[in-house]
Design a protein around this motif. Structure first.
Motif, short mmCIF file in Angstrom:
data_model
loop_
_atom_site.label_atom_id
_atom_site.label_comp_id
_atom_site.label_asym_id
_atom_site.label_seq_id
_atom_site.Cartn_x
_atom_site.Cartn_y
_atom_site.Cartn_z
N VAL A 117 0.83 -1.20 0.00
CA VAL A 117 0.00 0.00 0.00
C VAL A 117 0.87 1.25 0.00
CG1 VAL A 117 -1.80 1.26 1.23
CG2 VAL A 117 -1.82 -1.24 1.22
N PHE A 118 1.88 1.25 0.85
CA PHE A 118 2.80 2.38 1.00
C PHE A 118 3.43 2.74 -0.35
CE2 PHE A 118 7.24 3.68 1.95
CZ PHE A 118 6.99 4.83 2.67
N SER A 119 3.95 1.73 -1.06
CA SER A 119 4.62 1.97 -2.34
C SER A 119 3.62 2.39 -3.41
CB SER A 119 5.36 0.71 -2.80
OG SER A 119 6.51 0.48 -2.01
N ALA A 120 2.45 1.76 -3.43
CA ALA A 120 1.46 2.08 -4.46
C ALA A 120 0.92 3.50 -4.31
CB ALA A 120 0.31 1.07 -4.39
N VAL A 121 0.62 3.90 -3.09
CA VAL A 121 0.01 5.22 -2.86
C VAL A 121 1.03 6.34 -3.00
CG1 VAL A 121 -1.15 6.66 -1.16
CG2 VAL A 121 -1.83 4.27 -1.43
N GLY A 123 4.31 5.99 -4.13
CA GLY A 123 5.27 5.85 -5.21
C GLY A 123 6.70 5.72 -4.75
N ILE A 124 6.92 5.29 -3.51
CA ILE A 124 8.26 5.11 -2.98
C ILE A 124 8.34 3.75 -2.29
CG2 ILE A 124 8.75 7.56 -2.67
CD1 ILE A 124 7.91 7.34 0.21
N GLY A 125 9.56 3.28 -2.06
CA GLY A 125 9.73 2.00 -1.41
C GLY A 125 10.03 0.88 -2.41
N ASP A 126 10.10 -0.33 -1.92
CA ASP A 126 10.53 -1.47 -2.73
C ASP A 126 9.59 -1.82 -3.87
OD1 ASP A 126 12.70 -1.70 -1.08
OD2 ASP A 126 11.86 -3.32 0.14
N TRP A 127 8.31 -1.48 -3.74
CA TRP A 127 7.33 -1.91 -4.74
C TRP A 127 6.91 -0.78 -5.67
CZ3 TRP A 127 5.32 -6.89 -5.41
CH2 TRP A 127 5.84 -7.84 -4.52
N ASN A 128 7.73 0.23 -5.80
CA ASN A 128 7.38 1.35 -6.69
C ASN A 128 7.92 1.12 -8.10
OD1 ASN A 128 10.11 1.75 -6.47
ND2 ASN A 128 9.99 3.85 -5.72
N GLY A 129 7.85 2.16 -8.94
CA GLY A 129 8.27 2.04 -10.33
C GLY A 129 9.75 1.92 -10.52
N ARG A 130 10.52 2.06 -9.45
CA ARG A 130 11.97 1.85 -9.53
C ARG A 130 12.38 0.58 -8.79
NH1 ARG A 130 10.91 6.93 -8.40
NH2 ARG A 130 11.32 6.64 -6.17
N GLY A 131 11.38 -0.15 -8.30
CA GLY A 131 11.66 -1.38 -7.58
C GLY A 131 11.05 -2.58 -8.29
N VAL A 132 10.13 -3.26 -7.58
CA VAL A 132 9.50 -4.44 -8.16
C VAL A 132 8.75 -4.08 -9.44
CG1 VAL A 132 7.81 -6.26 -7.77
CG2 VAL A 132 9.32 -5.56 -5.91
N MET A 133 8.16 -2.89 -9.50
CA MET A 133 7.37 -2.49 -10.66
C MET A 133 8.18 -1.78 -11.73
SD MET A 133 4.47 -3.75 -10.17
CE MET A 133 3.68 -4.60 -8.79
N VAL A 144 -2.44 0.22 -8.87
CA VAL A 144 -3.76 -0.18 -8.36
C VAL A 144 -3.73 -1.60 -7.82
CG1 VAL A 144 -6.17 -0.55 -8.94
CG2 VAL A 144 -4.94 1.40 -9.92
N ALA A 145 -3.16 -2.53 -8.57
CA ALA A 145 -3.14 -3.94 -8.14
C ALA A 145 -2.39 -4.12 -6.82
CB ALA A 145 -2.54 -4.81 -9.23
N PRO A 146 -1.17 -3.56 -6.65
CA PRO A 146 -0.49 -3.70 -5.35
C PRO A 146 -1.29 -3.08 -4.21
CG PRO A 146 1.07 -3.02 -7.03
CD PRO A 146 -0.29 -2.93 -7.65
N ALA A 147 -1.96 -1.94 -4.49
CA ALA A 147 -2.74 -1.29 -3.44
C ALA A 147 -3.91 -2.17 -3.00
CB ALA A 147 -3.26 0.06 -3.93
N ILE A 212 7.56 7.25 11.78
CA ILE A 212 6.11 7.21 11.60
C ILE A 212 5.72 6.37 10.39
CG2 ILE A 212 4.07 8.60 11.09
CD1 ILE A 212 5.19 10.80 12.78
N GLY A 213 6.42 6.58 9.26
CA GLY A 213 6.06 5.85 8.05
C GLY A 213 6.33 4.37 8.14
N VAL A 214 7.57 4.01 8.47
CA VAL A 214 7.96 2.60 8.50
C VAL A 214 7.33 1.86 9.67
CG1 VAL A 214 9.91 1.01 8.70
CG2 VAL A 214 10.14 3.08 7.34
N ALA A 215 7.38 2.45 10.84
CA ALA A 215 6.93 1.74 12.05
C ALA A 215 5.51 2.08 12.45
CB ALA A 215 7.89 2.04 13.20
N LEU A 216 5.28 3.32 12.85
CA LEU A 216 3.97 3.69 13.38
C LEU A 216 2.89 3.64 12.31
CD1 LEU A 216 4.88 6.63 15.79
CD2 LEU A 216 4.72 4.17 16.24
N GLY A 217 3.24 3.98 11.06
CA GLY A 217 2.25 3.89 9.98
C GLY A 217 2.00 2.46 9.56
N GLY A 218 3.09 1.73 9.25
CA GLY A 218 2.95 0.37 8.79
C GLY A 218 2.33 -0.57 9.80
#
Length: 267
Positions: A117-121, A123-133, A144-147, A212-218
């Motif tokens: 969800v984090f990467s899809a919304v 656009g950063i992290g391991d599953w963004n357009g510079r990572g898995v996608m 949309v699909a990862p989200a 907040i993002g990595v721990a408290l958000g996730g």
């Protein structure tokens, strides 16, 4: 003891902190070092640095699929750890062991699907357009699909984790007990992540992002655990004594994580 056992659990809050600290430190270190690190080396990349929430890997020598595999390898480690946590919870004959299994499952399960969800919304992290996608031009497949998968999986983890915790509690206040353990675990991951970010000398924006993002958000799904708890007819409640060895191990592990991986290791 099996999942259907009828003994309730009362554990000192400091021991919940210690179990969470060890689980969170291990999850973060293994996500980066074992997941991204081993995949980078195995697929011909050049590792450059390893820190609490980042692993540097030069992807130039790798194929497109190699880059995708390296980006997704950290999440794969979280999936494996979540599965191991569930097995420990199910097979342990010790109440403290069952709680440890629950914590490991919850933290890694929430990280796995929260990351999608984090990467899809954002656009950063391991599953963004510079990572898995990487190279995926279709916005539906890329974001949309990862989200959708992330939201559905995240909800499923929260419900399953609540079901795992329910048999370990007892009394009329089981929901309050569940919230207490969950909030303690949630806050512990945030404090450790904030300390690691500060040790890295980050500016305030990246510091807030890490804590907040990595721990408290996730891990925010922990805060809704209480509403899904189902009271069980436990015959007794076991109040466990403090485990000082566990607490010392948690302190040493957290200090090493923050002091060594916080600033990062050059490879």
């Amino acid at each position: 003891m099996t999942p259907g056992s009828s003994a309730g659990l009362r554990l000192p809050p400091a021991d919940v902190v210690a179990l969470t600290a060890l689980a969170w430190v291990a999850a973060a270190a293994l996500h980066e070092g074992v997941g991204h690190g081993l995949a980078c080396t195995a697929l011909g990349g050049h590792p450059s640095n390893w820190s609490t929430f980042h692993f540097g890997c030069d992807p130039q020598p790798m194929s497109l699929w190699g880059r995708r595999i390296v980006a997704g390898a950290g999440t794969a480690v979280n999936v494996i750890l979540a599965a191991l946590g569930w097995l420990v919870w199910r097979g342990s004959s010790v109440l403290r062991g069952r709680l440890a299994g629950w914590i490991v499952f919850a933290l890694n399960g929430l990280t796995t699907f929260g990351y999608l969800v984090f990467s899809a919304v954002l656009g950063i992290g391991d599953w963004n357009g510079r990572g898995v996608m990487t190279g995926v031009a279709d916005p539906v497949l890329a974001r949309v699909a990862p989200a959708v998968i992330g939201v559905a999986g995240y909800y499923a983890v929260v419900r399953l984790a609540a079901g795992m915790l329910s048999p370990m509690l007892n009394g009329a206040d089981v929901a309050a007990q569940a919230r207490r353990y969950s909030v303690i675990a949630w806050m512990t991951t945030g404090v450790i992540s904030l300390a690691a970010a500060l040790a890295a000398g980050s500016d305030w924006r990246s510091t807030i992002g890490a804590s907040i993002g990595v721990a408290l958000g996730g891990n925010a799904g922990l805060l809704s655990m209480g509403r899904f708890i189902k009271p069980t007819a436990a015959a007794s409640t076991t109040t466990l004594p403090p485990n000082w060895l566990l607490r010392v191990a948690a302190i040493l592990g957290t200090v090493a994580f923050v002091a060594i991986l916080g600033p990062g290791i050059a490879l």
